[in-house]
Design a protein around this motif. Structure first.
Motif, PDB file in Angstrom:
ATOM      1  N   GLN A 208      43.486 -59.346  -8.052  1.00  0.00           N
ATOM      2  CA  GLN A 208      44.440 -58.478  -7.366  1.00  0.00           C
ATOM      3  C   GLN A 208      45.520 -59.273  -6.627  1.00  0.00           C
ATOM      4  OE1 GLN A 208      44.431 -55.098  -7.602  1.00  0.00           O
ATOM      5  NE2 GLN A 208      42.762 -55.383  -9.068  1.00  0.00           N
ATOM      6  N   GLN A 209      45.480 -60.597  -6.792  1.00  0.00           N
ATOM      7  CA  GLN A 209      46.425 -61.505  -6.136  1.00  0.00           C
ATOM      8  C   GLN A 209      46.421 -61.316  -4.615  1.00  0.00           C
ATOM      9  OE1 GLN A 209      50.135 -60.710  -8.274  1.00  0.00           O
ATOM     10  NE2 GLN A 209      49.633 -62.315  -9.747  1.00  0.00           N
ATOM     11  N   LEU A 210      45.234 -61.148  -4.077  1.00  0.00           N
ATOM     12  CA  LEU A 210      45.056 -61.030  -2.631  1.00  0.00           C
ATOM     13  C   LEU A 210      44.556 -62.364  -2.093  1.00  0.00           C
ATOM     14  CD1 LEU A 210      43.283 -57.540  -2.510  1.00  0.00           C
ATOM     15  CD2 LEU A 210      45.637 -58.048  -1.839  1.00  0.00           C
ATOM     16  N   GLU A 211      45.281 -62.919  -1.130  1.00  0.00           N
ATOM     17  CA  GLU A 211      44.918 -64.210  -0.562  1.00  0.00           C
ATOM     18  C   GLU A 211      44.746 -64.081   0.953  1.00  0.00           C
ATOM     19  OE1 GLU A 211      47.623 -67.263  -1.611  1.00  0.00           O
ATOM     20  OE2 GLU A 211      47.456 -66.932  -3.774  1.00  0.00           O
ATOM     21  N   PHE A 212      43.699 -64.700   1.469  1.00  0.00           N
ATOM     22  CA  PHE A 212      43.432 -64.681   2.902  1.00  0.00           C
ATOM     23  C   PHE A 212      43.084 -66.098   3.340  1.00  0.00           C
ATOM     24  CE2 PHE A 212      42.246 -60.537   1.176  1.00  0.00           C
ATOM     25  CZ  PHE A 212      43.007 -59.691   1.969  1.00  0.00           C
ATOM     26  N   GLU A 213      43.428 -66.409   4.580  1.00  0.00           N
ATOM     27  CA  GLU A 213      43.188 -67.740   5.117  1.00  0.00           C
ATOM     28  C   GLU A 213      41.706 -68.086   5.038  1.00  0.00           C
ATOM     29  OE1 GLU A 213      43.918 -70.245   9.281  1.00  0.00           O
ATOM     30  OE2 GLU A 213      44.222 -68.070   9.215  1.00  0.00           O
ATOM     31  N   PHE A 259      40.225 -54.130  -3.142  1.00  0.00           N
ATOM     32  CA  PHE A 259      40.653 -54.496  -4.494  1.00  0.00           C
ATOM     33  C   PHE A 259      40.215 -53.485  -5.543  1.00  0.00           C
ATOM     34  CE2 PHE A 259      37.060 -57.426  -3.299  1.00  0.00           C
ATOM     35  CZ  PHE A 259      36.042 -56.678  -3.891  1.00  0.00           C
ATOM     36  N   GLY A 260      39.987 -52.240  -5.142  1.00  0.00           N
ATOM     37  CA  GLY A 260      39.649 -51.208  -6.118  1.00  0.00           C
ATOM     38  C   GLY A 260      38.160 -50.963  -6.204  1.00  0.00           C
ATOM     39  N   ASP A 261      37.793 -50.066  -7.101  1.00  0.00           N
ATOM     40  CA  ASP A 261      36.415 -49.590  -7.202  1.00  0.00           C
ATOM     41  C   ASP A 261      35.598 -50.522  -8.098  1.00  0.00           C
ATOM     42  OD1 ASP A 261      34.253 -47.994  -6.785  1.00  0.00           O
ATOM     43  OD2 ASP A 261      34.844 -46.428  -8.185  1.00  0.00           O
TER      44      ASP A 261
END
Length: 313
Positions: A208-213, A259-261
């Motif tokens: 989902q191209q989600l980035e977190f520190e 990020f969805g189901d």
């Protein structure tokens, strides 16, 4: 003496209505028609002499009497399901030895009950039951040190291994209570990278191209939940993990994953040469235990999990 009109089917219908607030959804859960669901509710309310739901609201809301009765009804249904599991214990007396490994997601209630039920069946057998992380369990199975393992599916195809799916366990977002924008204002508390659940979560975030520190990496599930409860960050886990952290429920909020189901499948695995009646029966017992001990209580607490957290056929 049980009062006239108070039936098991009526309790099942009421519990489903309380969970979903919908006659249509309750009908789907119980396998009845919508008119039958409505009739079962009317019969139950008549037997008790009070309204359990506010019939003028959609979705249905429980009355004060309904909320009080629900807690008792859930206890009765849970005990009946446990009684059914205990009565349908298989006869494993013909086995000379049985060794099973489980992930530690079930340590609170399910593993002790499973151990007791299996020990009752293994009248003349050597019996071993251990808990380990998923990846370690697969190593033990491959090395033939365990006959069966109950674990999250890793996504790999294992040669010579048969899988019996047990539960669909969706990912959920767990945050401190009443924080408006936790994923923006607080750090992400990760599972340790060595753990299978961490690899699965990180894979979904990447897609989902989600980035977190990257600041926190925690190997203990309960330590992770404790940190969220203290307001130190937020985490992604599953309902099975959340239900282990009962002590923190009053100070946690739970939401669908960002990020969805998606989720993980919990399955029983055994080697091909051991596949057959015994693992099938153990899998059936596990499904019944998971439903009564984890799934039904989780859906009662978080109704939006209905249809997501479920026993596999």
């Amino acid at each position: 003496m049980v009062m006239k009109g108070l039936t098991l089917r009526g309790l099942e219908v009421f519990e489903a209505l309380a969970r979903t607030g919908s006659v249509a959804q309750a009908a789907e859960i119980t396998g009845l028609s919508q008119p039958s669901v409505s009739q079962q509710l009317r019969n139950l309310e008549k037997a008790l002499g009070t309204d359990l739901v506010d019939h003028g609201r959609r979705p249905m809301r429980l009355t004060q009497a309904g909320r009080s009765f629900l807690a008792r009804a859930e206890t009765v249904l849970a005990e009946l399901q446990m009684a059914q599991s205990e009565l349908t214990v298989m006869d494993l007396g013909h086995l000379t030895t049985l060794s099973i490994g489980l992930i530690d997601d079930f340590d609170n209630d399910l593993t002790p009950r499973l151990a007791t039920l299996l020990a009752d069946s293994l009248t003349r057998s050597k019996f071993k039951l251990i808990t380990l992380p998923s990846l370690d369990l697969f190593e033990e199975l491959e090395a033939q040190r365990l006959h069966m393992v109950v674990s999250a599916h890793s996504g790999e195809v294992f040669e010579g291994v048969v899988e019996y799916p047990l539960v669909q366990d969706p990912f959920i977002l767990v945050t401190p209570k009443a924080i408006e924008n936790p994923t923006r204002d607080l750090p992400f508390l990760r599972y340790a990278r060595e753990q299978l659940i961490s690899r699965q979560i990180e894979g979904h975030l990447a897609r989902q191209q989600l980035e977190f520190e990257e600041r926190f990496e925690i190997g203990s599930h309960l330590a992770l939940m404790a940190m969220v409860a203290r307001g130190l960050g937020w985490a992604i886990t599953t309902p099975l993990g959340y239900m282990r952290a009962t002590r923190f429920h009053d100070v946690l909020d739970v939401h669908p994953a960002p990020f969805g189901d998606h989720g993980r499948t919990i399955s029983l695995f055994t080697r091909t040469d051991l596949a057959g009646q015994v693992p099938q029966e153990v899998a059936g017992m596990m499904r019944r235990l998971m439903k009564s001990q984890i799934i039904d209580p989780a859906i009662t607490k978080l109704p939006w999990l209905s249809g997501r957290l479920k026993v596999s056929d």
